[in-house]
Design a protein around this motif. Structure first.
Motif, PDB file in Angstrom:
ATOM      1  N   THR A 140       0.956  -1.146   0.080  1.00 57.70           N
ATOM      2  CA  THR A 140       0.033   0.094   0.115  1.00 57.70           C
ATOM      3  C   THR A 140       0.799   1.205   0.087  1.00 57.70           C
ATOM      4  OG1 THR A 140      -0.047  -0.124   2.589  1.00 57.70           O
ATOM      5  CG2 THR A 140      -1.764  -1.289   1.269  1.00 57.70           C
ATOM      6  N   ASN A 155       1.116   5.762   0.522  1.00 56.69           N
ATOM      7  CA  ASN A 155       0.636   6.975   1.132  1.00 56.69           C
ATOM      8  C   ASN A 155       1.826   8.085   0.568  1.00 56.69           C
ATOM      9  OD1 ASN A 155      -1.270   6.192   2.982  1.00 56.69           O
ATOM     10  ND2 ASN A 155       0.321   5.119   3.609  1.00 56.69           N
ATOM     11  N   ARG A 177      -3.845   4.537  11.400  1.00 59.04           N
ATOM     12  CA  ARG A 177      -2.803   3.931  10.859  1.00 59.04           C
ATOM     13  C   ARG A 177      -1.538   4.487  11.323  1.00 59.04           C
ATOM     14  NH1 ARG A 177      -1.975   7.965   5.322  1.00 59.04           N
ATOM     15  NH2 ARG A 177      -1.674   9.779   6.506  1.00 59.04           N
ATOM     16  N   SER A 178      -0.593   3.783  11.220  1.00 60.14           N
ATOM     17  CA  SER A 178       0.908   4.280  12.014  1.00 60.14           C
ATOM     18  C   SER A 178       1.398   5.442  11.072  1.00 60.14           C
ATOM     19  CB  SER A 178       1.620   2.957  11.593  1.00 60.14           C
ATOM     20  OG  SER A 178       2.984   3.133  11.965  1.00 60.14           O
ATOM     21  N   THR A 179       2.004   6.179  11.971  1.00 61.06           N
ATOM     22  CA  THR A 179       2.377   7.525  11.366  1.00 61.06           C
ATOM     23  C   THR A 179       4.001   7.669  11.054  1.00 61.06           C
ATOM     24  OG1 THR A 179       2.723   8.353  13.610  1.00 61.06           O
ATOM     25  CG2 THR A 179       0.524   8.805  12.533  1.00 61.06           C
TER      26      THR A 179
END
Length: 251
Positions: free
Chosen positions: A115, A117, A200-202
């Motif tokens: 995925t 981002n 979600r993990s940042t």
């Protein structure tokens, strides 16, 4: 006279029919097909992972492929243009892919390319034009190593992502982070809440110039403390050191 004229018409009809057959490949139909968008490998991380670009003039869809893990994912659906500066991505779990417009951020995957981002590049400095990210011509290279990205500019300064973990105090059920700021001679208490369960993990989703950390809340996060002061050395790298693209592919 009528017979001679009719014969000429008949011959003309046969000639026209043969010409159409030749043009259509004897299928009886005539159509113009759009040229297929070319697909080319524009970057190789190693022998089993690479980036594919589908489109004309080195612009289009960007796909990531990992043959070993069976991953094929779309990093960007359209308008991607390659990064022409030196680029090394030596990490597998954390992948950072730059593009022509750094102001739009860096494409980031933290799960081996499954995925994607966008990670903004935050900057305010005298070497640039005062925008929130460095000018493309001022960028020297991008290096990804030890699950951390390092964007180097010509003046030697580095924008880097956080260390590759989340602050445990901000994990679901964590205590959060307490800190104080001084405003007009007064100390004011602040609190950063822990994230919601399932959020979600940042980590790795923000590139910061450490020189401005003292102005940002990120300075209180564990993963933005004790950062490297230079780009770590990359050893035994098997990939390309620059993206490659044929402008004339498919034309």
């Amino acid at each position: 006279m009528l017979m001679r004229k009719s014969g000429r018409v008949w011959l003309l009809a046969i000639s026209l029919s043969l010409s159409l057959s030749l043009l259509t490949g004897c299928t009886g139909t005539f159509s113009l097909k759009k040229p297929q968008k070319p697909v080319q490998v524009v970057y190789r991380f190693d022998d089993h992972r690479w980036l594919e670009l589908k489109g004309f003039n080195c612009e289009g869809e960007l796909w990531f492929v990992d043959q070993k893990r069976g991953i094929r994912s779309q990093a960007m659906s359209q308008f991607y243009r390659i990064f022409t500066k030196p680029y090394i991505n030596a990490s597998e779990r954390y992948i950072a892919v730059p593009g022509w417009s750094i102001s739009a951020g860096v494409l980031v995957s933290k799960d081996y390319g499954r995925t994607w981002n966008r990670a903004p590049v935050n900057f305010k400095g005298e070497e640039d034009d005062g925008s929130d990210s460095p000018a493309y011509d001022n960028i020297k290279s991008l290096t990804v190593v030890n699950d951390q990205g390092f964007l180097l500019i010509n003046q030697g300064h580095i924008y880097m992502s956080s260390l590759p973990f989340d602050d445990p105090r901000l994990e679901p059920g964590g205590p959060g982070i307490d800190y104080t700021i001084t405003f007009r001679g007064r100390e004011i208490a602040h609190h950063i809440n822990a994230v919601r369960p399932g959020a979600r993990s940042t980590w790795g989703l923000n590139y910061i110039d450490p020189r401005i950390l003292h102005r940002l809340v990120d300075q209180y996060y564990t993963n933005f403390q004790n950062l490297p002061d230079k780009v770590p050395e990359v050893k035994n790298y098997r990939g390309w050191t620059k993206m490659q693209c044929d402008l004339n592919a498919g034309l």
